[in-house]
Design an enzyme around this catalytic site. Structure first.
Site, PDB file in Angstrom:
ATOM      1  N   HIS A 126       1.596  -1.180   0.772  1.00 53.62           N
ATOM      2  CA  HIS A 126       1.435   0.145   1.402  1.00 53.62           C
ATOM      3  C   HIS A 126       2.774   0.797   1.762  1.00 53.62           C
ATOM      4  O   HIS A 126       2.804   1.987   2.097  1.00 53.62           O
ATOM      5  CB  HIS A 126       0.579   0.055   2.661  1.00 53.62           C
ATOM      6  CG  HIS A 126      -0.847  -0.302   2.400  1.00 53.62           C
ATOM      7  ND1 HIS A 126      -1.621   0.359   1.471  1.00 53.62           N
ATOM      8  CD2 HIS A 126      -1.647  -1.263   2.943  1.00 53.62           C
ATOM      9  CE1 HIS A 126      -2.831  -0.179   1.449  1.00 53.62           C
ATOM     10  NE2 HIS A 126      -2.870  -1.171   2.326  1.00 53.62           N
ATOM     11  N   ASP A 163      -5.985  -5.865  -4.526  1.00 53.98           N
ATOM     12  CA  ASP A 163      -6.296  -5.742  -3.109  1.00 53.98           C
ATOM     13  C   ASP A 163      -7.412  -4.716  -2.929  1.00 53.98           C
ATOM     14  O   ASP A 163      -7.555  -3.789  -3.727  1.00 53.98           O
ATOM     15  CB  ASP A 163      -5.037  -5.275  -2.369  1.00 53.98           C
ATOM     16  CG  ASP A 163      -5.154  -5.360  -0.858  1.00 53.98           C
ATOM     17  OD1 ASP A 163      -4.632  -6.326  -0.282  1.00 53.98           O
ATOM     18  OD2 ASP A 163      -5.757  -4.450  -0.253  1.00 53.98           O
ATOM     19  N   HIS A 165      -7.546  -2.427  -0.791  1.00 52.28           N
ATOM     20  CA  HIS A 165      -6.952  -1.143  -0.421  1.00 52.28           C
ATOM     21  C   HIS A 165      -6.016  -0.654  -1.522  1.00 52.28           C
ATOM     22  O   HIS A 165      -5.303  -1.449  -2.122  1.00 52.28           O
ATOM     23  CB  HIS A 165      -6.161  -1.268   0.891  1.00 52.28           C
ATOM     24  CG  HIS A 165      -6.977  -1.791   2.032  1.00 52.28           C
ATOM     25  ND1 HIS A 165      -6.942  -3.114   2.411  1.00 52.28           N
ATOM     26  CD2 HIS A 165      -7.846  -1.166   2.859  1.00 52.28           C
ATOM     27  CE1 HIS A 165      -7.754  -3.292   3.443  1.00 52.28           C
ATOM     28  NE2 HIS A 165      -8.327  -2.130   3.728  1.00 52.28           N
ATOM     29  N   ASP A 244      -8.749  -9.353   0.063  1.00 55.27           N
ATOM     30  CA  ASP A 244      -9.630  -8.759   1.057  1.00 55.27           C
ATOM     31  C   ASP A 244     -10.818  -8.020   0.458  1.00 55.27           C
ATOM     32  O   ASP A 244     -11.602  -7.418   1.190  1.00 55.27           O
ATOM     33  CB  ASP A 244      -8.852  -7.839   2.007  1.00 55.27           C
ATOM     34  CG  ASP A 244      -7.833  -6.985   1.315  1.00 55.27           C
ATOM     35  OD1 ASP A 244      -7.732  -7.029   0.079  1.00 55.27           O
ATOM     36  OD2 ASP A 244      -7.101  -6.246   2.021  1.00 55.27           O
TER      37      ASP A 244
END
Length: 307
Positions: A126, A163, A165, A244
Site C-alpha cells: 500500500h 492479497d 486488498h 488475507d
C-alpha cells in the site's frame, strides 16, 4: 538449488498496539508452523539486512524516508494515517523488511537459491511513491523489483499480488513504467479504493465481489494473469503474497483456502520456469488470522520448495 527463507527477529519489534491486526504474532505463527512441520530446516535460512537509502529512493520520493524518520516517537505510537502507526522501532523493522526483499532478490539473481520467500513485516504494497498508508511504510516488493532492474540481465519484471486488498502503492509506483507488469486480484469495492479503475497496458486489475467463490479467483488468474505474463515475457517474477483472502481471515470477505494458495504458487512457478529460468521472489503482505496465515504460508512454501 533450494528455496531461501528470509526473515529477521527484529521485524517483531514493530508493534502498533495489542488490538492492531498487523501484529508481531503473525511472524511468530509462521515460524512455529514451519518449525513443527520440519519444513524450515529444508530451506536456506537468510537473515535480512537493512535496506539502504539509495535502494528506497529507487521506488520512493527522495524525502519519503526522511519524512517518516521525523515522525518516529521516542515512546508510544504516532499514527501516520488512521490505520498505520509508528512506534520507536517501526522503521528499523521496515528497513529490515525492505532489505530482506532486496537480499532475496540478490540471492535468486546470484543463482545460490532457486527462489525465495521473505517473511518480514511491516508489509509494503500500500505504500505509494510519496505516502505511507495501510500498515505499510516502504513498498518492499517495489524496491526489490527496482533493484532487480538495476542488473544488466533484467529488462522486464512482473509483480503478482494476491492479497485481498488492491496493491495501490505498487500501481502508483509503476503505472508509467511499462517494463513492470503489475497483476492484482482483490476484493472490490473495498480498501484502499485507489487505482482500482486505472487503465494501463502494464496494469492487470482483477476485482472480485465480496463472497466470490474461489473458482472466480482461480479463473481471473488463469484467464488474465497468465496470458499477461506470457505476453510480457518477464526476466524475473515477484509475488506480493497476502493471505488475507482466506475464508477465516477477519479483514475481508473472500473464500480462499490453503490449497488455493498452493495452486496459485504452482501456476506462477510453472510460468517462471518457462519465462525466466525460475527466478522468483515472494514477499509477505497481509494475513491476519495467525493460524490461517501460518498454514497458508506453509502451503505456499511447500509449493515453492518442490523440485
Amino acid at each position: 538449488m533450494t528455496t531461501a527463507f528470509v526473515s529477521h527477529q527484529d521485524c517483531s519489534l514493530h508493534n502498533m498496539g495489542p488490538e492492531h491486526p498487523e501484529s508481531p504474532v503473525r511472524l511468530h505463527a509462521i515460524r512455529r508452523v514451519l518449525e513443527r512441520t520440519g519444513l524450515l530446516d529444508r530451506l536456506t535460512q537468510l537473515e535480512a539486512v537493512p535496506v539502504t537509502a539509495e535502494q528506497i529512493r529507487l521506488a520512493h520520493a527522495d524525502l519519503h524516508q526522511t519524512r517518516l524518520e521525523m515522525k518516529v516517537p521516542e515512546q508510544g505510537v504516532v499514527y501516520t494515517d488512521e490505520d498505520t502507526a509508528l512506534c520507536p522501532d517501526s522503521l528499523h523493522a521496515a528497513n529490515l523488511a525492505a532489505g530482506g526483499a532486496v537480499l532475496a532478490t540478490d540471492a535468486v539473481l546470484s543463482g545460490s537459491v532457486r527462489n525465495a520467500f521473505v517473511a518480514a513485516r511491516p508489509p509494503g504494497h500500500h505504500a505509494e511513491y510519496r505516502a505511507a498508508m495501510g500498515f505499510c511504510f516502504y513498498n518492499n516488493v517495489a524496491i526489490a523489483a527496482c533493484h532487480a532492474l538495476q542488473h544488466a540481465q533484467i529488462k522486464r519484471v512482473a509483480i503478482l499480488d494476491f492479497d485481498v486488498h488492491h496493491c495501490n502503492g505498487t500501481v502508483d509506483i509503476f503505472q508509467n513504467r511499462p517494463e513492470v507488469l503489475v497483476c492484482s486480484t482483490f476484493q472490490h469495492p473495498y480498501y484502499p479504493e485507489r487505482y482500482a479503475e486505472i487503465e494501463r497496458p502494464n496494469i492487470v486489475n482483477c476485482p472480485l465481489a465480496a463472497f466470490s467463490p474461489a473458482s472466480d479467483w482461480r479463473d481471473a488468474i488463469a484467464q488474465r494473469w497468465l496470458p499477461a505474463l506470457h505476453e510480457h515475457q518477464p526476466d524475473m517474477i515477484f509475488i506480493s503474497a497476502g493471505f488475507d483472502a482466506h475464508k477465516e481471515d477477519p479483514m475481508a470477505d473472500l473464500n480462499l483456502e490453503e490449497e488455493d494458495y498452493r495452486w496459485v504458487t504452482e501456476q506462477i512457478m510453472e510460468a517462471a520456469d518457462v519465462l525466466c529460468g525460475g527466478r522468483l521472489v515472494s514477499v509477505l503482505e497481509g494475513g491476519y488470522n495467525p493460524v490461517a496465515l501460518a498454514f497458508s504460508v506453509l502451503a505456499h512454501l511447500e509449493a515453492l520448495s518442490t523440485e
